[in-house]
Design a protein around this motif. Structure first.
Motif, PDB file in Angstrom:
ATOM      1  N   VAL A 281     -37.683  -4.709  33.639  1.00  0.00           N
ATOM      2  CA  VAL A 281     -36.743  -4.554  32.593  1.00  0.00           C
ATOM      3  C   VAL A 281     -35.169  -4.288  33.178  1.00  0.00           C
ATOM      4  CG1 VAL A 281     -36.235  -3.064  30.546  1.00  0.00           C
ATOM      5  CG2 VAL A 281     -38.439  -3.801  31.150  1.00  0.00           C
ATOM      6  N   LEU A 282     -34.325  -4.964  32.696  1.00  0.00           N
ATOM      7  CA  LEU A 282     -32.934  -4.682  32.938  1.00  0.00           C
ATOM      8  C   LEU A 282     -32.375  -3.808  31.694  1.00  0.00           C
ATOM      9  CD1 LEU A 282     -30.130  -5.060  34.462  1.00  0.00           C
ATOM     10  CD2 LEU A 282     -29.977  -7.179  33.702  1.00  0.00           C
ATOM     11  N   ALA A 283     -32.273  -2.654  31.812  1.00  0.00           N
ATOM     12  CA  ALA A 283     -32.049  -1.884  30.648  1.00  0.00           C
ATOM     13  C   ALA A 283     -30.278  -1.821  30.556  1.00  0.00           C
ATOM     14  CB  ALA A 283     -32.475  -0.474  30.708  1.00  0.00           C
ATOM     15  N   LEU A 284     -29.655  -2.071  29.396  1.00  0.00           N
ATOM     16  CA  LEU A 284     -28.246  -2.032  29.245  1.00  0.00           C
ATOM     17  C   LEU A 284     -27.611  -1.096  28.237  1.00  0.00           C
ATOM     18  CD1 LEU A 284     -28.024  -5.973  29.904  1.00  0.00           C
ATOM     19  CD2 LEU A 284     -27.478  -4.172  31.680  1.00  0.00           C
ATOM     20  N   GLY A 285     -26.670  -0.376  28.380  1.00  0.00           N
ATOM     21  CA  GLY A 285     -25.886   0.134  27.395  1.00  0.00           C
ATOM     22  C   GLY A 285     -24.528   0.141  27.500  1.00  0.00           C
ATOM     23  N   ARG A 286     -23.608   0.726  26.599  1.00  0.00           N
ATOM     24  CA  ARG A 286     -22.337   0.567  26.761  1.00  0.00           C
ATOM     25  C   ARG A 286     -21.750   1.892  26.190  1.00  0.00           C
ATOM     26  NH1 ARG A 286     -19.366  -3.901  22.842  1.00  0.00           N
ATOM     27  NH2 ARG A 286     -20.244  -3.118  20.823  1.00  0.00           N
ATOM     28  N   LEU A 287     -20.642   2.611  26.674  1.00  0.00           N
ATOM     29  CA  LEU A 287     -20.306   3.871  26.206  1.00  0.00           C
ATOM     30  C   LEU A 287     -18.915   3.282  25.491  1.00  0.00           C
ATOM     31  CD1 LEU A 287     -20.421   5.973  29.542  1.00  0.00           C
ATOM     32  CD2 LEU A 287     -21.715   6.025  27.579  1.00  0.00           C
ATOM     33  N   GLY A 288     -18.775   4.182  24.372  1.00  0.00           N
ATOM     34  CA  GLY A 288     -17.886   3.759  23.563  1.00  0.00           C
ATOM     35  C   GLY A 288     -16.387   4.013  23.872  1.00  0.00           C
ATOM     36  N   SER A 289     -15.391   3.722  23.197  1.00  0.00           N
ATOM     37  CA  SER A 289     -13.968   3.777  23.538  1.00  0.00           C
ATOM     38  C   SER A 289     -13.495   5.211  23.753  1.00  0.00           C
ATOM     39  CB  SER A 289     -13.032   3.413  22.345  1.00  0.00           C
ATOM     40  OG  SER A 289     -11.747   3.594  22.554  1.00  0.00           O
ATOM     41  N   LYS A 290     -12.821   5.723  24.653  1.00  0.00           N
ATOM     42  CA  LYS A 290     -12.363   6.911  24.898  1.00  0.00           C
ATOM     43  C   LYS A 290     -13.584   8.085  25.412  1.00  0.00           C
ATOM     44  CE  LYS A 290      -8.300   6.781  22.303  1.00  0.00           C
ATOM     45  NZ  LYS A 290      -7.242   7.586  21.234  1.00  0.00           N
ATOM     46  N   ASN A 300     -19.411  -0.445  30.564  1.00  0.00           N
ATOM     47  CA  ASN A 300     -19.543  -1.386  29.474  1.00  0.00           C
ATOM     48  C   ASN A 300     -20.639  -2.536  29.887  1.00  0.00           C
ATOM     49  OD1 ASN A 300     -19.444  -2.717  26.902  1.00  0.00           O
ATOM     50  ND2 ASN A 300     -17.335  -3.433  27.204  1.00  0.00           N
ATOM     51  N   ALA A 301     -21.872  -1.882  30.451  1.00  0.00           N
ATOM     52  CA  ALA A 301     -22.670  -2.808  31.370  1.00  0.00           C
ATOM     53  C   ALA A 301     -23.147  -4.005  30.244  1.00  0.00           C
ATOM     54  CB  ALA A 301     -23.803  -1.930  31.733  1.00  0.00           C
ATOM     55  N   SER A 302     -23.563  -3.608  28.921  1.00  0.00           N
ATOM     56  CA  SER A 302     -24.491  -4.858  28.149  1.00  0.00           C
ATOM     57  C   SER A 302     -23.103  -5.843  27.928  1.00  0.00           C
ATOM     58  CB  SER A 302     -24.590  -4.076  26.623  1.00  0.00           C
ATOM     59  OG  SER A 302     -23.410  -3.662  26.110  1.00  0.00           O
ATOM     60  N   GLN A 303     -21.936  -5.346  27.765  1.00  0.00           N
ATOM     61  CA  GLN A 303     -21.129  -6.568  27.496  1.00  0.00           C
ATOM     62  C   GLN A 303     -20.722  -7.366  28.971  1.00  0.00           C
ATOM     63  OE1 GLN A 303     -19.556  -8.283  25.220  1.00  0.00           O
ATOM     64  NE2 GLN A 303     -17.726  -9.115  25.873  1.00  0.00           N
ATOM     65  N   THR A 304     -20.661  -6.742  29.905  1.00  0.00           N
ATOM     66  CA  THR A 304     -20.606  -7.461  31.336  1.00  0.00           C
ATOM     67  C   THR A 304     -21.548  -8.528  31.560  1.00  0.00           C
ATOM     68  OG1 THR A 304     -19.234  -5.476  32.175  1.00  0.00           O
ATOM     69  CG2 THR A 304     -20.256  -7.070  33.665  1.00  0.00           C
ATOM     70  N   ASN A 451     -14.712  -2.952  10.386  1.00  0.00           N
ATOM     71  CA  ASN A 451     -14.550  -3.660  11.440  1.00  0.00           C
ATOM     72  C   ASN A 451     -15.331  -2.975  12.855  1.00  0.00           C
ATOM     73  OD1 ASN A 451     -13.773  -5.098  13.826  1.00  0.00           O
ATOM     74  ND2 ASN A 451     -11.578  -4.452  13.578  1.00  0.00           N
ATOM     75  N   LEU A 452     -16.338  -3.236  13.133  1.00  0.00           N
ATOM     76  CA  LEU A 452     -17.083  -2.728  14.233  1.00  0.00           C
ATOM     77  C   LEU A 452     -16.517  -3.229  15.711  1.00  0.00           C
ATOM     78  CD1 LEU A 452     -20.637  -2.924  12.811  1.00  0.00           C
ATOM     79  CD2 LEU A 452     -19.175  -0.904  12.476  1.00  0.00           C
ATOM     80  N   MET A 453     -15.842  -2.214  16.241  1.00  0.00           N
ATOM     81  CA  MET A 453     -15.142  -2.652  17.395  1.00  0.00           C
ATOM     82  C   MET A 453     -16.057  -2.381  18.664  1.00  0.00           C
ATOM     83  SD  MET A 453     -11.434  -1.869  16.069  1.00  0.00           S
ATOM     84  CE  MET A 453     -10.780  -1.796  17.830  1.00  0.00           C
ATOM     85  N   TYR A 454     -15.405  -1.469  19.439  1.00  0.00           N
ATOM     86  CA  TYR A 454     -16.301  -1.131  20.817  1.00  0.00           C
ATOM     87  C   TYR A 454     -16.854   0.189  20.537  1.00  0.00           C
ATOM     88  CZ  TYR A 454     -16.006   0.057  25.772  1.00  0.00           C
ATOM     89  OH  TYR A 454     -16.191   0.448  27.111  1.00  0.00           O
ATOM     90  N   ASN A 455     -18.352  -0.064  19.976  1.00  0.00           N
ATOM     91  CA  ASN A 455     -19.112   1.205  19.795  1.00  0.00           C
ATOM     92  C   ASN A 455     -19.998   1.413  21.116  1.00  0.00           C
ATOM     93  OD1 ASN A 455     -17.879   1.010  17.104  1.00  0.00           O
ATOM     94  ND2 ASN A 455     -19.703  -0.652  16.649  1.00  0.00           N
ATOM     95  N   ALA A 456     -20.626   2.617  20.996  1.00  0.00           N
ATOM     96  CA  ALA A 456     -21.480   3.045  22.061  1.00  0.00           C
ATOM     97  C   ALA A 456     -22.967   2.301  21.631  1.00  0.00           C
ATOM     98  CB  ALA A 456     -21.698   4.242  22.215  1.00  0.00           C
ATOM     99  N   GLY A 457     -23.345   1.432  22.450  1.00  0.00           N
ATOM    100  CA  GLY A 457     -24.736   1.051  21.914  1.00  0.00           C
ATOM    101  C   GLY A 457     -25.750   0.687  23.133  1.00  0.00           C
ATOM    102  N   PHE A 458     -26.994   0.349  22.917  1.00  0.00           N
ATOM    103  CA  PHE A 458     -27.880   0.600  24.196  1.00  0.00           C
ATOM    104  C   PHE A 458     -28.849  -0.508  23.687  1.00  0.00           C
ATOM    105  CE2 PHE A 458     -31.468   1.534  26.725  1.00  0.00           C
ATOM    106  CZ  PHE A 458     -30.538   2.028  28.005  1.00  0.00           C
TER     107      PHE A 458
END
Length: 458
Positions: A281-290, A300-304, A451-458
């Motif tokens: 499993v390659l687990a991916l998340g991203r930390l939100g703005s600021k 921002n691993a999931s987007q990358t 407008n859902l922009m750069y949110n924290a997600g996993f």
């Protein structure tokens, strides 16, 4: 393998974000793919399916009931309600009856965008009025900002858990267009439910349910999800008990029938557990703005990984998501559109399923962006730009053969039944053709869409 190549692009084990926003592990077990409303093949004109999502509700209750040490939940606010709330309560209570006393931690993404709050998903719309007169619910600088204090207190009361269980509830918005958007239920750091489901009873379990997907997973990959939430909670703890007008974090702690504000549980620690299966499993998340001072590819691993994986497509990429963008807010992911367009130019197949414009749940909360047609044309314009100098007929043929954009379809057209029209590409002298559709839609007021922009997600 592709997963190892993508892992290395993020920096591998040498990255500061390894184990937080991404990890690559083996000996995991995918216990179940949970899709709702699971009405494929059902005539949408026959409303005999309520309640839907029983598979998801059962999974939530089942996984939580096995908790011995911790139950860690993350969702977009409002907090879980209806059958979701009951499943969480019942699961915890079953664990309690076995003699366990797990700590409970629930983090909500609080969204208040550009000075206007979405009534659709506000469990207490009266905040729009009352908030400006009640200091408990409003921040005044730099301009009025509503606070979720009563929502948090009400959720603790609604959980109705035994008084000797420790319950931490948090809410966060890290920037004007950024909040926690991850949906996770993690038990003992060993098993989790992760995916796209918000825990909204009316949206997922009743009339006109939204389609969504989650996975029930056990194994060492779950540790990454736990550490990801620890990172978000560290931010909550840092600012929840301070007065910083540019940081919107709140937390509270309930124990022995008392609620204390500004208290956050920064870290939940559990040992990893391997399974008898050997799923990588390659687990991916991203930390939100600021949240991160200097964000990079790994934060921002999931987007990358999304972009890098698409670049490596050999024949066909298939995407399914709520939308690719909404031109009203100019929020198409240009990096994604560019790599998809390049695939088409290179002769690869691109198939996309999104919600058609106006698609909404029964509360008229919008779950869509641009229409099928407008989304397809947006990509087509990018392709045309890459093929400057090509004969327009050749460009149209390429698009007709390689770009496929469609809405959710779950019922075959029968007899003389009429459905809303869908737009599809057709190679017929470059002309677009309208064909009868076969999906159910409920329309709402798009002006309430956020407008859902750069949110924290996993």
């Amino acid at each position: 393998m592709l997963s190892k190549e993508l892992f290395d692009i993020l920096g591998g084990e040498n990255s500061d974000y390894h184990g937080v926003t991404f990890s690559l592990t083996k000996q995991n077990e995918i216990k179940k793919i949970i899709n709702t409303p699971n009405l494929f093949g059902h005539d949408p004109s026959v409303n005999d399916y309520i309640p839907t999502g029983r598979n998801l509700i059962s999974a939530i209750k089942d996984v939580i009931s096995e908790a011995k040490h911790s139950v860690d939940i993350s969702t977009l606010m409002p907090y879980p309600d209806g059958d979701f709330l009951r499943a969480i309560h019942d699961g915890i209570y079953q664990s309690y009856q076995k003699g366990n006393r797990p700590v409970i931690r629930v983090l909500g993404g609080w969204y208040y965008y550009s000075g206007s709050y979405s009534v659709n998903h506000c469990s207490r719309p009266v905040h729009l009025v009352k908030g400006f007169y009640n200091s408990k619910n409003v921040e005044w600088w730099p301009f009025p900002h509503l606070k979720p204090i009563e929502d948090m207190e009400d959720f603790i009361k609604a959980l109705a858990l035994p008084a000797d269980l420790k319950v931490y509830v948090g809410a966060m918005q890290s920037d004007w267009g950024s909040w926690n958007h991850s949906k996770l239920i993690i038990v003992d750091g060993k098993e989790c439910i992760a995916g796209g489901h918000n825990m909204y009873d009316a949206t997922y379990l009743r009339f006109a349910p939204v389609h969504d997907l989650s996975v029930r997973l056990a194994g060492p990959a779950v540790q990454c999800a736990e550490h990801f939430l620890n990172r978000l909670w560290a931010e909550v703890a840092r600012y929840a008990d301070t007065w910083n007008p540019l940081k919107w974090y709140w937390s509270m702690f309930s124990y022995n029938d008392k609620i204390e504000h500004g208290v956050a549980l920064v870290e939940i620690k559990n040992d990893a557990e391997i399974t008898e299966e050997n799923t990588e499993v390659l687990a991916l998340g991203r930390l939100g703005s600021k949240i991160v001072e200097h964000p990079d590819n790994a934060s921002n691993a999931s987007q990358t990984v999304r972009i890098e994986a698409i670049k490596r497509v050999k024949n066909h990429v298939r995407l399914s998501q709520q939308m690719l963008g909404d031109s009203t807010y100019s929020n198409y992911d240009e990096e994604l559109i560019t790599v998809l367009s390049q695939l088409i130019v290179d002769g690869k197949q691109v198939s996309i399923i999104i919600g058609d414009k106006g698609g909404a749940d029964q509360l008229l909360a919008i779950y869509s962006g641009d229409s099928i047609k407008d989304t397809a044309f947006y990509i087509a314009e990018k392709v045309k730009a890459l093929l400057a100098g090509w004969d327009i007929t050749a460009v149209r043929d390429l698009l007709a053969n390689n770009l496929h954009v469609a809405p959710v379809r779950f019922f075959d057209k029968e007899g003389n039944k009429k459905y809303d029209d869908d737009w599809k590409w057709r190679s017929d002298d470059g002309q677009k053709i309208i064909e009868p559709g076969n999906h159910a839609k409920n329309y709402g007021d798009a002006s309430n869409w956020l407008n859902l922009m750069y949110n924290a997600g996993f």
